[in-house]
Motif scaffolding. Sequence first.
Motif, short mmCIF file in Angstrom:
data_model
loop_
_atom_site.label_atom_id
_atom_site.label_comp_id
_atom_site.label_asym_id
_atom_site.label_seq_id
_atom_site.Cartn_x
_atom_site.Cartn_y
_atom_site.Cartn_z
N THR A 175 0.84 -1.20 0.00
CA THR A 175 0.00 0.00 0.00
C THR A 175 0.87 1.25 0.00
O THR A 175 0.37 2.36 -0.13
CB THR A 175 -0.89 0.03 1.25
N GLN A 176 2.15 1.06 0.21
CA GLN A 176 3.08 2.19 0.28
C GLN A 176 4.48 1.63 -0.02
O GLN A 176 4.71 0.43 0.08
CB GLN A 176 3.05 2.82 1.67
N THR A 177 5.39 2.50 -0.39
CA THR A 177 6.76 2.04 -0.65
C THR A 177 7.58 1.96 0.64
O THR A 177 8.76 1.60 0.60
CB THR A 177 7.47 2.98 -1.65
N SER A 178 6.93 2.23 1.78
CA SER A 178 7.69 2.29 3.04
C SER A 178 8.35 0.96 3.41
O SER A 178 9.32 0.94 4.17
CB SER A 178 6.76 2.76 4.17
N GLY A 179 7.81 -0.16 2.89
CA GLY A 179 8.45 -1.45 3.15
C GLY A 179 9.88 -1.49 2.64
O GLY A 179 10.71 -2.26 3.17
N TYR A 201 -0.53 0.04 -4.25
CA TYR A 201 -1.91 -0.39 -4.54
C TYR A 201 -2.83 -0.10 -3.36
O TYR A 201 -2.49 -0.40 -2.21
CB TYR A 201 -1.94 -1.90 -4.81
N ARG A 202 -3.99 0.48 -3.64
CA ARG A 202 -5.00 0.65 -2.59
C ARG A 202 -6.38 0.45 -3.19
O ARG A 202 -6.60 0.78 -4.36
CB ARG A 202 -4.90 2.03 -1.96
N ALA A 203 -7.30 -0.08 -2.39
CA ALA A 203 -8.65 -0.38 -2.88
C ALA A 203 -9.47 0.91 -2.96
O ALA A 203 -10.30 1.19 -2.09
CB ALA A 203 -9.32 -1.40 -1.95
N HIS A 214 1.74 5.31 -8.10
CA HIS A 214 3.19 5.24 -7.81
C HIS A 214 3.56 6.15 -6.65
O HIS A 214 3.02 7.25 -6.53
CB HIS A 214 4.02 5.66 -9.03
N GLN A 215 4.47 5.67 -5.85
CA GLN A 215 5.02 6.50 -4.77
C GLN A 215 6.53 6.53 -4.90
O GLN A 215 7.12 5.68 -5.57
CB GLN A 215 4.69 5.87 -3.41
N CYS A 216 7.12 7.51 -4.24
CA CYS A 216 8.57 7.46 -4.09
C CYS A 216 8.89 7.66 -2.61
O CYS A 216 8.51 8.66 -2.01
CB CYS A 216 9.27 8.52 -4.93
N GLU A 217 9.54 6.66 -2.06
CA GLU A 217 9.93 6.70 -0.65
C GLU A 217 11.34 7.26 -0.56
O GLU A 217 12.12 7.13 -1.50
CB GLU A 217 9.94 5.26 -0.13
N GLY A 218 11.67 7.84 0.57
CA GLY A 218 13.05 8.25 0.79
C GLY A 218 13.46 7.88 2.21
O GLY A 218 12.63 7.88 3.12
N PRO A 257 2.50 6.17 11.68
CA PRO A 257 2.94 5.25 12.74
C PRO A 257 4.46 5.08 12.76
O PRO A 257 5.05 4.79 13.81
CB PRO A 257 2.27 3.91 12.38
N PHE A 258 5.11 5.25 11.62
CA PHE A 258 6.53 4.89 11.51
C PHE A 258 7.47 6.08 11.65
O PHE A 258 8.69 5.92 11.51
CB PHE A 258 6.80 4.16 10.19
N THR A 259 6.93 7.27 11.91
CA THR A 259 7.82 8.41 12.14
C THR A 259 7.36 9.17 13.39
O THR A 259 6.19 9.20 13.72
CB THR A 259 7.81 9.38 10.92
N LEU A 286 3.86 16.13 0.38
CA LEU A 286 4.77 15.09 0.90
C LEU A 286 4.38 14.68 2.31
O LEU A 286 3.86 15.50 3.08
CB LEU A 286 6.20 15.64 1.02
N GLY A 287 4.66 13.43 2.67
CA GLY A 287 4.60 12.99 4.06
C GLY A 287 6.02 12.71 4.51
O GLY A 287 6.83 12.24 3.71
N ALA A 288 6.33 13.00 5.77
CA ALA A 288 7.72 12.79 6.21
C ALA A 288 7.80 12.73 7.73
O ALA A 288 6.81 12.96 8.43
CB ALA A 288 8.61 13.92 5.70
N GLY A 289 8.97 12.44 8.23
CA GLY A 289 9.19 12.46 9.68
C GLY A 289 10.51 11.83 10.03
O GLY A 289 11.21 11.29 9.18
N ALA A 310 12.53 9.91 7.05
CA ALA A 310 11.93 9.23 5.90
C ALA A 310 10.88 10.15 5.31
O ALA A 310 10.37 11.04 5.98
CB ALA A 310 11.30 7.92 6.35
N PHE A 311 10.59 9.93 4.05
CA PHE A 311 9.55 10.72 3.40
C PHE A 311 8.92 9.89 2.29
O PHE A 311 9.50 8.90 1.83
CB PHE A 311 10.10 12.04 2.84
N GLY A 312 7.71 10.29 1.93
CA GLY A 312 7.04 9.58 0.85
C GLY A 312 6.21 10.57 0.05
O GLY A 312 5.70 11.55 0.59
N MET A 313 6.13 10.31 -1.26
CA MET A 313 5.34 11.22 -2.10
C MET A 313 4.63 10.43 -3.18
O MET A 313 5.07 9.35 -3.57
CB MET A 313 6.25 12.27 -2.74
#
Length: 356
Positions: A175-179, A201-203, A214-218, A257-259, A286-289, A310-313
Motif C-alpha cells: 500500500t506504500q513504498t515504506s516497506g 496499490y490501494r482499494a 506510484h510513490q517514491c519513498e526516501g 505510525p513509523f515516524t 509530501l509525508g515525512a518524519g 523518511a519521506f514519501g510522495m
Amino acid sequence: MANDLETLKDETLAALKEARTHSEWDAVRVGTLGRSGKLTGLLRQLGSFPHEERKERGQALNRLRDELTGLIEQRGKEIEELALQQRLAEETVDVTQPPATAPIGLIHPVSRTIEEITTIFGAMDFHVAEGPDIESQWHNFSALNTPEHHPARTEQDTFYLPATGESEEMRVLRTQTSGVQIRTMLGEKPPIRIIAPGRTYRADHDATHSPMFHQCEGLVIEKGITLGHLKGCLTEFLRAFFNQPDLPVRFRASYFPFTEPSMEIDIGWSRETGVIGGGADWLEVLGAGMVHARVLSNCGLDPAEWQGFAFGMGIERLAMLKNGITDLRSFYESDLRWLRHYGFSSLSPATLTEGF
Ligand code: PHE
C-alpha cells in the motif's frame, strides 16, 4: 627457376589477387605455406632429387618461399585495410542528424517524473532501492509500527492475496513504498541514503485515486541526523522539482505510525488559479518524519546510535500538479492523444543544469 616452381608462383599470385576476404586469403596462405601446402610439399620432395640438382633446386625453393611469404603477408594487410575502410563507410553515423524515424514515442509523465525525482536526489548522493510489489504484512505494516487494528490494514484499503502455504499468512499488494525502508535497513549497513520509486496499490477508485499508483519513498540513516536535515533536504527537492528557487514550503505536524515526529509538507499555490508558488493557499505534497525508534529497533539498529528521516510522495500527484493534469485515471488509459500531449521527448532527458 624450374617450371613447376614458376607455375606455383603464378598460381599463388593469381589466387592472392582474387582473395577479397580474410578467410579467402587464409585459404591461399595455408594452401601454399601450411603443413600440407603446395610449397611445403615441394620442399619435402627435395630428397628424391639427384644430388647435383638438389642444391640448386633447394636454393630456388627457399627463395620462392621467402618471396611468397612476403607477398602473402602484404596482401593480408591490404585485405585488413579494405575491411576497415568498408566498415567505416558502412557504419558512419552523423550524430548531428535527428533520427530518421523520429518521433516514434514519448516518455510517459510517470516515468519522466521518476526520472526528475531521481536526478535531484541523485545529486544529493541518494541511490535508488527497490522492493517487491507483493509484500508481507510484516514489511508493509508491522515492522513499520502499524498496529493490528490500524484502519489501513482493513480490506477496504488493502488488497490481500491468498496464503500459499498452510502456515503462511496472507500477503498484500504493498500500500506504500515504506516497506523498502525496512528491507534496506535490514540489508544494508548505515549510513543509508535511498529513494525507492515504485508501484503501490490501494482499494480506491475515483478521479483522484487509482487502485494502482506510484510513490517514491526516501530514507536517510546517519549519525546525528536531525529535523533540520529533513527540512533542508525536502525544501531543496521541492524547489528544484518545481523549478522555483523561492517556492514557499511549509512543514505541518501530522501523524504516521513509523515516524515521530511526523509532518505533512505543503507548498504555496493559488486555489483559484492553480498556479504553484503564487497565492495565499497551501497544498499538501509530501509525508515525512524522523524514523520512529521502534522502526529502527525492528531493523536491528540502535536508536541511541542511529537517527534518520523518511519521506514519501505520490508520483502521479506531483506529475499532475506540475503538468496541469486534472484526472488521475488518464495516466492509465493509454489514450494516444493524451500521451502525445503530455509525453516527454526521449531526446531531452531530465538534467538539473537546465531545470525541468
Ligand atoms: N507511507 C506514507 C504514505 O503512504 C508516506 C510517508 C513515507 C510518510 C515516509 C512518512 C515517511 O502516506
